[in-house]
Design a protein around this motif. Structure first.
Motif, PDB file in Angstrom:
ATOM      1  N   SER A 121      34.779  20.067 -15.200  1.00 38.32           N
ATOM      2  CA  SER A 121      34.318  19.374 -16.402  1.00 38.32           C
ATOM      3  C   SER A 121      32.874  19.724 -16.749  1.00 38.32           C
ATOM      4  CB  SER A 121      34.471  17.862 -16.220  1.00 38.32           C
ATOM      5  OG  SER A 121      33.730  17.413 -15.097  1.00 38.32           O
ATOM      6  N   ILE A 126      32.161  18.565 -23.405  1.00 42.83           N
ATOM      7  CA  ILE A 126      32.964  17.354 -23.601  1.00 42.83           C
ATOM      8  C   ILE A 126      32.399  16.466 -24.711  1.00 42.83           C
ATOM      9  CG2 ILE A 126      33.688  15.198 -22.495  1.00 42.83           C
ATOM     10  CD1 ILE A 126      34.015  16.813 -19.895  1.00 42.83           C
ATOM     11  N   ALA A 127      31.078  16.297 -24.771  1.00 44.64           N
ATOM     12  CA  ALA A 127      30.476  15.435 -25.799  1.00 44.64           C
ATOM     13  C   ALA A 127      30.800  15.951 -27.203  1.00 44.64           C
ATOM     14  CB  ALA A 127      28.964  15.346 -25.595  1.00 44.64           C
ATOM     15  N   LYS A 128      30.715  17.259 -27.396  1.00 46.80           N
ATOM     16  CA  LYS A 128      31.014  17.838 -28.711  1.00 46.80           C
ATOM     17  C   LYS A 128      32.498  17.696 -29.050  1.00 46.80           C
ATOM     18  CE  LYS A 128      27.270  21.230 -29.110  1.00 46.80           C
ATOM     19  NZ  LYS A 128      26.920  22.660 -29.277  1.00 46.80           N
ATOM     20  N   ASN A 130      34.512  15.306 -27.945  1.00 41.03           N
ATOM     21  CA  ASN A 130      34.733  13.887 -28.262  1.00 41.03           C
ATOM     22  C   ASN A 130      34.300  13.575 -29.687  1.00 41.03           C
ATOM     23  OD1 ASN A 130      35.784  13.349 -25.755  1.00 41.03           O
ATOM     24  ND2 ASN A 130      33.876  12.547 -24.900  1.00 41.03           N
ATOM     25  N   LYS A 131      33.171  14.137 -30.074  1.00 46.66           N
ATOM     26  CA  LYS A 131      32.692  13.942 -31.448  1.00 46.66           C
ATOM     27  C   LYS A 131      33.678  14.546 -32.440  1.00 46.66           C
ATOM     28  CE  LYS A 131      28.642  14.785 -34.380  1.00 46.66           C
ATOM     29  NZ  LYS A 131      27.302  15.417 -34.450  1.00 46.66           N
ATOM     30  N   ILE A 133      36.914  14.821 -32.044  1.00 46.47           N
ATOM     31  CA  ILE A 133      38.092  13.942 -32.144  1.00 46.47           C
ATOM     32  C   ILE A 133      37.824  12.802 -33.114  1.00 46.47           C
ATOM     33  CG2 ILE A 133      39.495  12.259 -30.888  1.00 46.47           C
ATOM     34  CD1 ILE A 133      39.381  14.083 -28.463  1.00 46.47           C
ATOM     35  N   MET A 134      36.659  12.179 -32.981  1.00 43.90           N
ATOM     36  CA  MET A 134      36.323  11.055 -33.872  1.00 43.90           C
ATOM     37  C   MET A 134      36.244  11.521 -35.328  1.00 43.90           C
ATOM     38  SD  MET A 134      33.609   8.775 -31.641  1.00 43.90           S
ATOM     39  CE  MET A 134      32.553  10.141 -31.145  1.00 43.90           C
ATOM     40  N   TYR A 322      44.126  19.978 -23.901  1.00 41.70           N
ATOM     41  CA  TYR A 322      44.528  19.964 -25.309  1.00 41.70           C
ATOM     42  C   TYR A 322      45.791  20.792 -25.533  1.00 41.70           C
ATOM     43  CZ  TYR A 322      40.098  17.908 -26.956  1.00 41.70           C
ATOM     44  OH  TYR A 322      39.033  17.083 -27.198  1.00 41.70           O
ATOM     45  N   TYR A 351      44.504  17.740 -32.251  1.00 48.42           N
ATOM     46  CA  TYR A 351      43.824  18.697 -31.391  1.00 48.42           C
ATOM     47  C   TYR A 351      43.574  20.018 -32.114  1.00 48.42           C
ATOM     48  CZ  TYR A 351      44.415  15.634 -27.345  1.00 48.42           C
ATOM     49  OH  TYR A 351      44.340  14.588 -26.464  1.00 48.42           O
ATOM     50  N   VAL A 354      40.421  19.512 -34.004  1.00 46.50           N
ATOM     51  CA  VAL A 354      39.239  19.489 -33.135  1.00 46.50           C
ATOM     52  C   VAL A 354      38.831  20.910 -32.747  1.00 46.50           C
ATOM     53  CG1 VAL A 354      38.294  18.713 -30.922  1.00 46.50           C
ATOM     54  CG2 VAL A 354      39.773  17.195 -32.243  1.00 46.50           C
TER      55      VAL A 354
END
Length: 472
Positions: A121, A126-128, A130-131, A133-134, A322, A351, A354
């Motif tokens: 990980s 991961i932060a990008k 997650n952003k 997905i939102m 994904y 996905y 994203v």
């Protein structure tokens, strides 16, 4: 070949010869980039490419703020793995139970994972994601619940085609079909190009997922020996061409050996399959994870007849879970789309959005550069650890990219037994036996180095080396 490519390779060869003849020895500092530029009377970029090429071969290493030095691994104390003498008459018994044990610890955080071909990980943005997905949920009126086209969204296919720079505009969005990861693409490609009972040529050792797919489809795998640096033995392949229906190879940073086929071998391979009218399923999921100056071309680049089915994925670089992959199936495109309609209908539209957003706005090139730097650093670490902790007779591969390391241990060592012992100590690796349908590679193992390098990882490699020594 372009002039600057010829120049940087020539300069790299000169320095490589100096290292092998011990004109330059371990720890010697190389001329600075600017000094070398003046010495060879070339551009700064040419020298940088030459040094990157030497780094990719583990001959030199860069030290922050001090420059480039001849690396310890330039003077390898361990030999390359041997080329297997494949006995096709040995009993076939693909060890599914052993594969189950290797994958059985996938969710256990207390197990050090040298076995699984997925990045840790800490390598992933991961932060990008997650952003992304939102944003996708907010922008989509259906919140991602609607079907997408069977071929995949045009936006995602266009983004992938745009990022496939190595193809030099030979791939467009119309050429691509989105799949549920690379294995789905491989499975569909095998279905589209073969019939039950057909024979399929694979590398040996081969990724066990490919061997399992071939078996499940009622096909026969024909294992072709490989060189640990240059890959497929084309002469051996040529001998079996009249009896096979398809080929399935990982040409760039092969799993598990890590080799990269030279361009001239790729051209010859495509020439051969074209002459025999045999499709080539090319799994190129590691192609962007190169250690050298530039991404190696896939066989698909040389394909004019539409016989190469080129497969890629974000599972090794962005988001394993994904399950977003793709295939450029050439002349088999319509058949692949029909199969997908029956099997999965479509992919997750959420996905797809994203990944499209990340490719377009997430600075994918920057992410890959950071990822490759981490992988290369880890490769040097694991190479050093194996040389330090494993038996002196150990043979070790020399990958130019990807994140797999192949070890060949003393013939007296069974890595299947070693796996059982290591797993009891919370250490997981992939025993060599699972990479062949034949009873071979029993003294080999595959280690993944795409994990966060820390004291625990170092100590567990030391334990594993000690267990190997105790097995002799």
């Amino acid at each position: 070949m372009k002039n600057n490519e010829t120049l940087y390779l020539k300069i790299a060869k000169i320095i490589e010869d100096q290292i092998h003849h011990e004109t330059l020895v371990m720890g010697d500092k190389l001329p600075s980039v600017r000094s070398a530029q003046k010495l060879y009377n070339v551009s700064l970029n040419t020298i940088k490419q030459a040094y990157l090429e030497l780094e990719s071969r583990s001959l030199i290493e860069s030290r922050p703020k001090t420059g480039y030095y001849v690396s310890k691994s330039a003077l390898r104390s361990m030999a390359l793995p041997t080329i297997a003498n494949i006995n096709h008459f040995e009993s076939k018994n693909t060890p599914e139970d052993l594969i189950d044990k290797v994958f059985g610890t996938i969710s256990k955080s207390d197990v050090t994972q040298f076995a699984l071909g997925i990045p840790g990980s800490n390598f992933l943005p991961i932060a990008k994601l997650n952003k992304g997905i939102m944003n996708a949920v907010r922008i989509r009126s259906d919140a991602g619940t609607a079907y997408e086209p069977v071929q995949g969204t045009e936006e995602l296919r266009r983004a992938i085609a745009k990022w496939a720079l190595v193809m030099e505009r030979k791939i467009t969005e119309d050429d691509l079909v989105i799949t549920s990861g690379a294995m789905s693409a491989i499975y569909n490609a095998l279905m589209a190009t073969t019939s039950p009972g057909d024979s399929v040529a694979v590398e040996s050792p081969a990724y066990f997922g490919i061997l399992q797919a071939i078996k499940m489809l009622g096909l026969k795998a024909v294992e072709i020996p490989t060189h640990p640096l240059y890959g497929l033995d084309l002469d051996a392949l040529k001998k079996v061409m009249p009896e096979i229906a398809a080929c399935c190879f990982v040409s760039n940073f092969n799993n598990p050996m890590g080799f990269q086929m030279p361009d001239e071998n790729k051209r010859e391979l495509v020439r051969m399959i074209t002459a025999y009218n045999i499709p080539l399923i090319e799994d190129d999921i590691y192609g962007n994870l190169y250690f050298g100056a530039e991404r190696p071309k896939p066989c698909k680049f040389y394909d004019e007849a539409g016989l190469v089915l080129w497969i890629g994925s974000v599972s090794k670089t962005l988001a394993p879970g994904y399950r977003v992959g793709w295939i450029a199936p050439g002349k088999f495109k319509d058949k692949i789309i029909r199969q997908k309609l029956v099997q999965t209908v479509c992919n997750s539209s959420l996905y797809s959005d994203v990944i499209t957003d990340f490719l377009e706005h997430g600075r994918y090139d920057h992410h890959l550069r950071t990822f490759r730097n981490k992988l290369y650093s880890n490769y040097l670490q694991i190479n050093r650890a194996v040389e330090s902790y494993f038996p002196d007779s150990t043979k070790i591969s020399q990958p130019k990219g990807g994140f797999m390391l192949w070890l060949e241990l003393d013939e007296r060592i069974s890595t299947t037994d070693l796996h059982h012992t290591a797993l009891a100590q919370k250490i997981n690796f992939a025993p060599g036996r699972i990479f062949s349908q034949h009873n071979q590679y029993n003294n080999c193992m595959r280690l993944t180095y795409a994990l966060e390098w820390n004291e625990r990882v170092e100590n567990d490699l030391k334990k594993l080396g000690r267990l190997a020594k105790n097995s002799i």
